[in-house]
Design a protein around this motif. Sequence first.
Motif, PDB file in Angstrom:
ATOM      1  N   PHE A 232       0.831  -1.207   0.000  1.00 24.95           N
ATOM      2  CA  PHE A 232       0.000   0.000   0.000  1.00 24.95           C
ATOM      3  C   PHE A 232       0.863   1.253   0.000  1.00 24.95           C
ATOM      4  O   PHE A 232       0.518   2.260  -0.639  1.00 24.95           O
ATOM      5  CB  PHE A 232      -0.923  -0.012   1.215  1.00 24.95           C
ATOM      6  N   LEU A 248      -5.464  -1.547  -3.283  1.00 28.92           N
ATOM      7  CA  LEU A 248      -6.015  -0.526  -2.381  1.00 28.92           C
ATOM      8  C   LEU A 248      -5.354   0.822  -2.622  1.00 28.92           C
ATOM      9  O   LEU A 248      -6.026   1.867  -2.617  1.00 28.92           O
ATOM     10  CB  LEU A 248      -5.813  -0.950  -0.927  1.00 28.92           C
ATOM     11  N   ARG A 252      -7.437   4.305  -3.844  1.00 28.59           N
ATOM     12  CA  ARG A 252      -7.717   5.409  -2.909  1.00 28.59           C
ATOM     13  C   ARG A 252      -7.881   6.740  -3.632  1.00 28.59           C
ATOM     14  O   ARG A 252      -8.543   7.644  -3.135  1.00 28.59           O
ATOM     15  CB  ARG A 252      -6.594   5.512  -1.885  1.00 28.59           C
ATOM     16  N   MET A 255     -11.669   7.167  -4.412  1.00 28.81           N
ATOM     17  CA  MET A 255     -12.669   7.019  -3.354  1.00 28.81           C
ATOM     18  C   MET A 255     -13.700   8.129  -3.447  1.00 28.81           C
ATOM     19  O   MET A 255     -13.356   9.305  -3.610  1.00 28.81           O
ATOM     20  CB  MET A 255     -11.989   7.028  -1.979  1.00 28.81           C
ATOM     21  N   THR A 262     -11.609   0.067  -3.837  1.00 21.96           N
ATOM     22  CA  THR A 262     -11.042  -0.238  -2.521  1.00 21.96           C
ATOM     23  C   THR A 262     -11.907  -1.219  -1.733  1.00 21.96           C
ATOM     24  O   THR A 262     -11.398  -1.927  -0.854  1.00 21.96           O
ATOM     25  CB  THR A 262     -10.876   1.050  -1.696  1.00 21.96           C
ATOM     26  N   GLY A 266     -10.324  -4.696  -0.101  1.00 20.93           N
ATOM     27  CA  GLY A 266     -10.376  -4.604   1.355  1.00 20.93           C
ATOM     28  C   GLY A 266     -11.130  -5.772   1.970  1.00 20.93           C
ATOM     29  O   GLY A 266     -10.717  -6.328   2.999  1.00 20.93           O
TER      30      GLY A 266
END
Length: 293
Positions: A232, A248, A252, A255, A262, A266
């Motif tokens: 990450f 991820l 981001r 988002m 994500t 996740g």
Amino acid sequence: MSATTIVEAPSQKMRKPLSEFWRRFKKQKVALIALLFIVAMVLAAALAPFLAPFDPSAPDYNAVLEGPTAAHLAGTDAYGRDIFSRIIWGARISLAVGFLSVTLGALVGVTLGIISGYYGRWVDSLIMRICDLLLAFPGILLAIAVIAILGPGITNVIYAVAVFSVPVFARLARGTTLQLKQAVYVDASRAIGVADRVIMLRHILPGTLPNVIVYFSMRIGTSILTAAALSFIGLGAQPPSPEWGAMLADGRTYMGVADHLTLFPGIAIFVTVLAFNLFGDGLRDALDPKLRG
């Protein structure tokens, strides 16, 4: 003639250790479900070329940032790559990192722990002080320090995660060794001249395995989480690798616009780590002598 009496053995024979373990483990329904999920995950990772509906690295600019549809069950990313296919292929990376790093850490840690507990004195002090030094660092910071020395990449992530697994395995093995080396059969082996190496392999090592196996299963989940965290922040798997932590990191940016980028990686990390922890709990209940009736 004097009659001889034959005392029959109890009708219920002693169960073999493996069957006895399975009898106890299958009573742990949650752990059994977790084991089935782990097996399914391993099979999906092994059969990724056949199960993944799309090439995980092939872009499709006609389907950029699409939400979940019948064609793309988990949507697509900014390059039109299928998220579901990338999660399946990413399971290969995450599971490989988890198993290999913990296996390497367990081999080194258990070896050091048995040597430390068996010989004691300055050997014990030296090994335990090194372990204390490693334990003084939070696991993720120690892994980052190792990556800073070795450089980014998935292979170096395995080494980094293995390093912070070593001291805990060493302490587990040492604690059991300190108890077992006082056993009568160990003293008898020494008295007849059995080599220390043979005693440690035949008598000490088997006694450490139950605790090591339980912690091993739980540590895999921690290792997967740590590897995802390193990816990450850009120190683990590098693009375009379909690693869950890297996915991820890519998602981001979007988002609020494309939350599925994500959400699904996740969930994959969360469910996998949870499954290994629940499986480890079930192993502990089945193997811990204190819990046996």
